[in-house]
Write a protein that holds these residues in place. Structure first.
Motif, PDB file in Angstrom:
ATOM      1  N   GLU A   1      22.491 -18.773 -30.478  1.00 52.21           N
ATOM      2  CA  GLU A   1      22.437 -17.327 -30.691  1.00 52.21           C
ATOM      3  C   GLU A   1      21.019 -16.798 -30.523  1.00 52.21           C
ATOM      4  O   GLU A   1      20.803 -15.745 -29.896  1.00 52.21           O
ATOM      5  N   SER A   2      20.056 -17.522 -31.079  1.00 53.47           N
ATOM      6  CA  SER A   2      18.658 -17.101 -30.934  1.00 53.47           C
ATOM      7  C   SER A   2      18.239 -17.117 -29.470  1.00 53.47           C
ATOM      8  O   SER A   2      17.547 -16.202 -28.996  1.00 53.47           O
ATOM      9  N   PHE A   3      18.667 -18.147 -28.744  1.00 48.46           N
ATOM     10  CA  PHE A   3      18.325 -18.240 -27.325  1.00 48.46           C
ATOM     11  C   PHE A   3      18.919 -17.072 -26.540  1.00 48.46           C
ATOM     12  O   PHE A   3      18.249 -16.466 -25.691  1.00 48.46           O
ATOM     13  N   ILE A   4      20.174 -16.744 -26.844  1.00 50.64           N
ATOM     14  CA  ILE A   4      20.823 -15.631 -26.138  1.00 50.64           C
ATOM     15  C   ILE A   4      20.117 -14.316 -26.439  1.00 50.64           C
ATOM     16  O   ILE A   4      19.870 -13.494 -25.542  1.00 50.64           O
ATOM     17  N   ILE A   5      19.758 -14.111 -27.712  1.00 53.60           N
ATOM     18  CA  ILE A   5      19.061 -12.875 -28.087  1.00 53.60           C
ATOM     19  C   ILE A   5      17.720 -12.775 -27.366  1.00 53.60           C
ATOM     20  O   ILE A   5      17.348 -11.717 -26.833  1.00 53.60           O
ATOM     21  N   ILE A   6      16.991 -13.892 -27.333  1.00 55.56           N
ATOM     22  CA  ILE A   6      15.686 -13.883 -26.656  1.00 55.56           C
ATOM     23  C   ILE A   6      15.846 -13.595 -25.171  1.00 55.56           C
ATOM     24  O   ILE A   6      15.082 -12.810 -24.582  1.00 55.56           O
ATOM     25  N   MET A   7      16.853 -14.215 -24.540  1.00 49.01           N
ATOM     26  CA  MET A   7      17.064 -13.984 -23.110  1.00 49.01           C
ATOM     27  C   MET A   7      17.439 -12.529 -22.831  1.00 49.01           C
ATOM     28  O   MET A   7      16.972 -11.928 -21.853  1.00 49.01           O
ATOM     29  N   VAL A   8      18.279 -11.941 -23.695  1.00 51.06           N
ATOM     30  CA  VAL A   8      18.659 -10.531 -23.511  1.00 51.06           C
ATOM     31  C   VAL A   8      17.442  -9.627 -23.667  1.00 51.06           C
ATOM     32  O   VAL A   8      17.217  -8.698 -22.863  1.00 51.06           O
ATOM     33  N   LEU A   9      16.633  -9.890 -24.700  1.00 46.19           N
ATOM     34  CA  LEU A   9      15.439  -9.076 -24.909  1.00 46.19           C
ATOM     35  C   LEU A   9      14.456  -9.217 -23.753  1.00 46.19           C
ATOM     36  O   LEU A   9      13.853  -8.227 -23.309  1.00 46.19           O
ATOM     37  N   MET A  10      14.294 -10.436 -23.251  1.00 50.37           N
ATOM     38  CA  MET A  10      13.401 -10.636 -22.109  1.00 50.37           C
ATOM     39  C   MET A  10      13.923  -9.903 -20.875  1.00 50.37           C
ATOM     40  O   MET A  10      13.145  -9.298 -20.114  1.00 50.37           O
ATOM     41  N   SER A  11      15.236  -9.942 -20.678  1.00 50.27           N
ATOM     42  CA  SER A  11      15.817  -9.228 -19.532  1.00 50.27           C
ATOM     43  C   SER A  11      15.576  -7.730 -19.649  1.00 50.27           C
ATOM     44  O   SER A  11      15.216  -7.061 -18.662  1.00 50.27           O
ATOM     45  N   LEU A  12      15.761  -7.184 -20.857  1.00 49.28           N
ATOM     46  CA  LEU A  12      15.511  -5.759 -21.064  1.00 49.28           C
ATOM     47  C   LEU A  12      14.042  -5.413 -20.836  1.00 49.28           C
ATOM     48  O   LEU A  12      13.718  -4.377 -20.228  1.00 49.28           O
TER      49      LEU A  12
ATOM     50  N   PHE B   1      11.868  -6.995 -18.917  1.00 44.18           N
ATOM     51  CA  PHE B   1      11.571  -7.040 -17.480  1.00 44.18           C
ATOM     52  C   PHE B   1      12.176  -5.833 -16.756  1.00 44.18           C
ATOM     53  O   PHE B   1      11.569  -5.270 -15.836  1.00 44.18           O
ATOM     54  N   TYR B   2      13.383  -5.432 -17.188  1.00 45.12           N
ATOM     55  CA  TYR B   2      14.026  -4.277 -16.555  1.00 45.12           C
ATOM     56  C   TYR B   2      13.204  -3.008 -16.787  1.00 45.12           C
ATOM     57  O   TYR B   2      12.960  -2.220 -15.857  1.00 45.12           O
ATOM     58  N   ILE B   3      12.754  -2.830 -18.035  1.00 47.95           N
ATOM     59  CA  ILE B   3      11.932  -1.652 -18.343  1.00 47.95           C
ATOM     60  C   ILE B   3      10.608  -1.709 -17.595  1.00 47.95           C
ATOM     61  O   ILE B   3      10.128  -0.702 -17.052  1.00 47.95           O
ATOM     62  N   LEU B   4      10.009  -2.906 -17.533  1.00 47.13           N
ATOM     63  CA  LEU B   4       8.730  -3.061 -16.841  1.00 47.13           C
ATOM     64  C   LEU B   4       8.854  -2.714 -15.363  1.00 47.13           C
ATOM     65  O   LEU B   4       8.038  -1.954 -14.807  1.00 47.13           O
ATOM     66  N   PHE B   5       9.885  -3.243 -14.714  1.00 50.57           N
ATOM     67  CA  PHE B   5      10.070  -2.963 -13.288  1.00 50.57           C
ATOM     68  C   PHE B   5      10.436  -1.494 -13.052  1.00 50.57           C
ATOM     69  O   PHE B   5      10.040  -0.896 -12.041  1.00 50.57           O
ATOM     70  N   SER B   6      11.201  -0.908 -13.987  1.00 47.87           N
ATOM     71  CA  SER B   6      11.565   0.505 -13.841  1.00 47.87           C
ATOM     72  C   SER B   6      10.331   1.397 -13.927  1.00 47.87           C
ATOM     73  O   SER B   6      10.148   2.322 -13.121  1.00 47.87           O
ATOM     74  N   VAL B   7       9.476   1.116 -14.903  1.00 48.25           N
ATOM     75  CA  VAL B   7       8.248   1.908 -15.044  1.00 48.25           C
ATOM     76  C   VAL B   7       7.347   1.725 -13.832  1.00 48.25           C
ATOM     77  O   VAL B   7       6.748   2.680 -13.311  1.00 48.25           O
TER      78      VAL B   7
END
Length: 247
Positions: A223-234, A236-242
């Motif tokens: 569960e912790s791994f999944i949460i970390i991966m989701v947060l990292m994806s978000l 990166f998505y925000i970073l690339f969008s900006v």
């Protein structure tokens, strides 16, 4: 091993007189060596520890010289090498004892069930151990059974005393309780079959609880791994969008 025997002999000649004082005042190896299943006298083990530490002294001296003349600071880790060797000799029995307990713990429910079932049919635990000594599917139990058989058939110890000795010197709690409780039940004239069946059930329950706890820990990690991966994806998505907006 001839080389090891020679090293033990040389080390005991050099440090045999120092070993008892070390065992008495610094660290007692006897119980740890017995629980680890290391067949060596504590005095010999301590002497071997000092001897190996002495052999590493030239490396430490060379490291000090190189550091002094060439200022090669990474060699500073070699300076306390004899101390590291002594610490390693202290930790080895503890590590071996833990490994011995862990390997037997995985097999203990099946071995205890086998012994209790055989006891209900009138077969003594010692006879069950003789049969378990031939079972390749339970290597840790096989090893412990052979130690009991060796005490009986080679050293002439009676089976009950051999089982008590095996229980006393083993690092696994449930193994000590199982064999020690059996020996006590025999001595006081209790119901051996009932005791063995009860202990086998307790061992299975304890093992089930540990497996459940391990599964829960694994689930938490996932569960912790999944949460970390989701947060990292978000992120990166925000970073690339900006970056796309300002580019």
């Amino acid at each position: 091993m001839p080389l090891l025997n020679k090293l033990e002999g040389w080390s005991y000649r050099l440090f045999g007189r120092m070993a008892p004082a070390f065992l008495k005042n610094v660290f007692e190896f006897k119980d740890y060596l017995q629980r680890a299943g290391i067949k060596i006298y504590p005095e010999t083990y301590v002497s071997l520890m000092f001897f190996v530490a002495l052999l590493t002294m030239p490396i430490s001296i060379a490291a000090i010289i190189l550091i002094y003349f060439f200022r090669f600071l990474p060699l500073i880790f070699l300076v306390p090498l004899p101390l590291f060797v002594m610490i390693g000799f202290i930790l080895i029995p503890m590590s071996r004892a833990g490994e011995r307990a862990a390997t037997l713990e995985r097999e203990m429910p099946f071995a205890a069930t086998y012994i209790s079932v055989m006891a209900s049919g009138g077969i003594s635990p010692y006879t069950s151990f003789k049969r378990l000594a031939e079972v390749e599917l339970l290597p840790a139990t096989r090893k412990e059974a052979r130690e009991i058989i060796k005490d009986v058939e080679i050293f002439g110890v009676d089976p009950l005393t051999a089982i008590e000795k095996a229980a006393k010197n083993h690092p696994l709690d449930m193994f000590r309780d199982f064999l020690g409780g059996y020996a006590s039940t025999v001595i006081i004239g209790g119901d051996i079959t009932h005791f063995l069946e009860t202990k086998a059930e307790e061992i299975f329950r304890a093992r089930a609880v540990r497996v459940k706890m391990a599964a829960e820990r694994l689930g938490t990690l996932l569960e912790s791994f999944i949460i970390i991966m989701v947060l990292m994806s978000l992120c990166f998505y925000i970073l690339f969008s900006v970056e796309a907006i300002y580019s």
